[in-house]
Scaffold this active site. Structure first.
Site, PDB file in Angstrom:
ATOM      1  N   HIS A  81      -0.372   0.604 -10.280  1.00 52.00           N
ATOM      2  CA  HIS A  81      -1.120  -0.304  -9.404  1.00 52.00           C
ATOM      3  C   HIS A  81      -1.713  -1.469 -10.211  1.00 52.00           C
ATOM      4  CE1 HIS A  81      -3.518  -0.460  -5.376  1.00 52.00           C
ATOM      5  NE2 HIS A  81      -3.226  -1.676  -5.817  1.00 52.00           N
TER       6      HIS A  81
ATOM      7  N   ARG B  59       0.849  -1.189   0.000  1.00 50.81           N
ATOM      8  CA  ARG B  59       0.000   0.000   0.000  1.00 50.81           C
ATOM      9  C   ARG B  59       0.886   1.240   0.000  1.00 50.81           C
ATOM     10  NH1 ARG B  59      -3.630  -2.312  -1.777  1.00 50.81           N
ATOM     11  NH2 ARG B  59      -5.779  -2.545  -1.018  1.00 50.81           N
TER      12      ARG B  59
ATOM     13  N   GLU C  70      -3.143   7.884  -5.019  1.00 48.70           N
ATOM     14  CA  GLU C  70      -3.420   7.369  -6.368  1.00 48.70           C
ATOM     15  C   GLU C  70      -4.669   8.018  -6.959  1.00 48.70           C
ATOM     16  OE1 GLU C  70      -3.648   3.103  -6.106  1.00 48.70           O
ATOM     17  OE2 GLU C  70      -1.598   2.924  -5.343  1.00 48.70           O
TER      18      GLU C  70
END
Length: 317
Positions: free
Chosen positions: A280, A233, A262
């Site tokens: 991601h 994360r 993000e």
């Protein structure tokens, strides 16, 4: 029997929507012209939530007095306040295991890309520099002989370790506690592990307990040959401390698949030379995302058919 009402706050993969609509009455909040008005109308009817991100806490739960379960897409669930859910007697599930191998494969690919600067080498070729300037410069770093410290030796961490062993890497780990049956050296603190390794693989979940765990002190301990990889994360790494460490040469390079805000990535990270950045994509294959989506559906079906969830989050016991 009247179908159970399910809320879908955000768009989800087509497989999830298709299979849920075959079993339940699905209310798509993201399509509503007046979301607040829709929630006021359907709130008391909602018994389940199919979730893909989005903050879910007491304020969220208060809108749905009869909700029984939040079925979350993804292994991470830091967007869900499990304490609030426990207090409201709401089950929370996630989608572990089915993505472990895919994420582990991505982690090793990201490590290789970062150490050997493969993305930069491809750009060199595509920009015509192989013809105009010659061969891409030799990389200072190599994967051979490295010691990999894994922060978060859960399902994904173990899958990464297995692959890393095949590459000849020495494995260490740090987590909340030493694990029975694990032969790798354990470090009680992240700083101690960073000092013992030259490669730090972050697989830890997000949340308050891990926020900025990888800070300036840890990066300094990792050292000038150090490589940081984050597949966990974004909040686990202090991005400003990382940028400073890369600019000063405190560590050699970094490979990141996740970020603090993000999809926004700091411009300085994108400008640094020995940094590999991915958007991601750790579990982002069609097959794996379908398996994750199926587990979202299975958790909801099992809950309303049997009263039991397939993959509850650990806090649910």
């Amino acid at each position: 029997m009247t179908p159970v009402d399910i809320l879908m706050p955000r768009p989800m993969p087509p497989l999830v929507l298709e299979k849920l609509e075959a079993e339940f009455t699905v209310h798509k909040l993201f399509e509503a012209e007046n979301p607040d008005g829709m929630l006021a109308e359907i709130g008391p009817k909602i018994r389940g939530v199919a979730a893909m991100g989005g903050k879910m806490d007491k304020a969220f739960l208060d809108k749905f007095p009869n909700v029984e379960i939040i079925s979350s897409f993804g292994v991470g669930y830091d967007h869900v306040n499990t304490g609030d859910c426990l207090a409201a007697n709401v089950m929370v599930t996630h989608t572990p295991d089915v993505l472990s191998d895919e994420v582990a494969d991505t982690a090793l690919g990201l490590l290789l890309m970062t150490v050997r600067e493969l993305g930069q080498a491809e750009t060199w070729l595509r920009e015509g520099k192989w013809v105009s300037e010659g061969a891409y410069p030799l990389t200072r770093a190599t994967l051979q002989g490295r010691t990999l410290g894994i922060f978060g030796l859960g399902r994904i961490g173990k899958a990464i370790a297995k692959r890393a062993e095949a590459f000849g890497l020495t494995i260490h780990y740090h987590g909340r506690s030493r694990q029975d049956g694990v032969a790798y050296p354990f470090h009680a603190t992240l700083k101690d592990m960073a000092a013992a390794c030259d490669t730090l693989m972050v697989v830890a979940p997000g949340g308050a307990a891990t926020k900025h765990a990888v800070n300036a002190e840890v990066l300094d301990a990792l050292g000038p040959e150090g490589i940081l990889i984050n597949i966990g994360r974004g909040t686990v790494v202090d991005e400003q401390a990382l940028i400073a460490a890369l600019e000063k040469g405190t560590i050699h390079g970094a490979g990141l698949d996740v970020f603090e805000d993000e999809p926004n990535v700091p411009e300085k990270l994108m400008q640094l030379p020995r940094v590999t950045l991915l958007p991601h994509v750790g579990s982002a294959s069609q097959a794996t995302r379908n398996a994750m989506g199926q587990l979202v559906v299975d958790n909801l079906k099992s809950w309303f058919d049997t009263g039991n969830a397939v993959t509850p989050v650990p806090e649910m016991g």
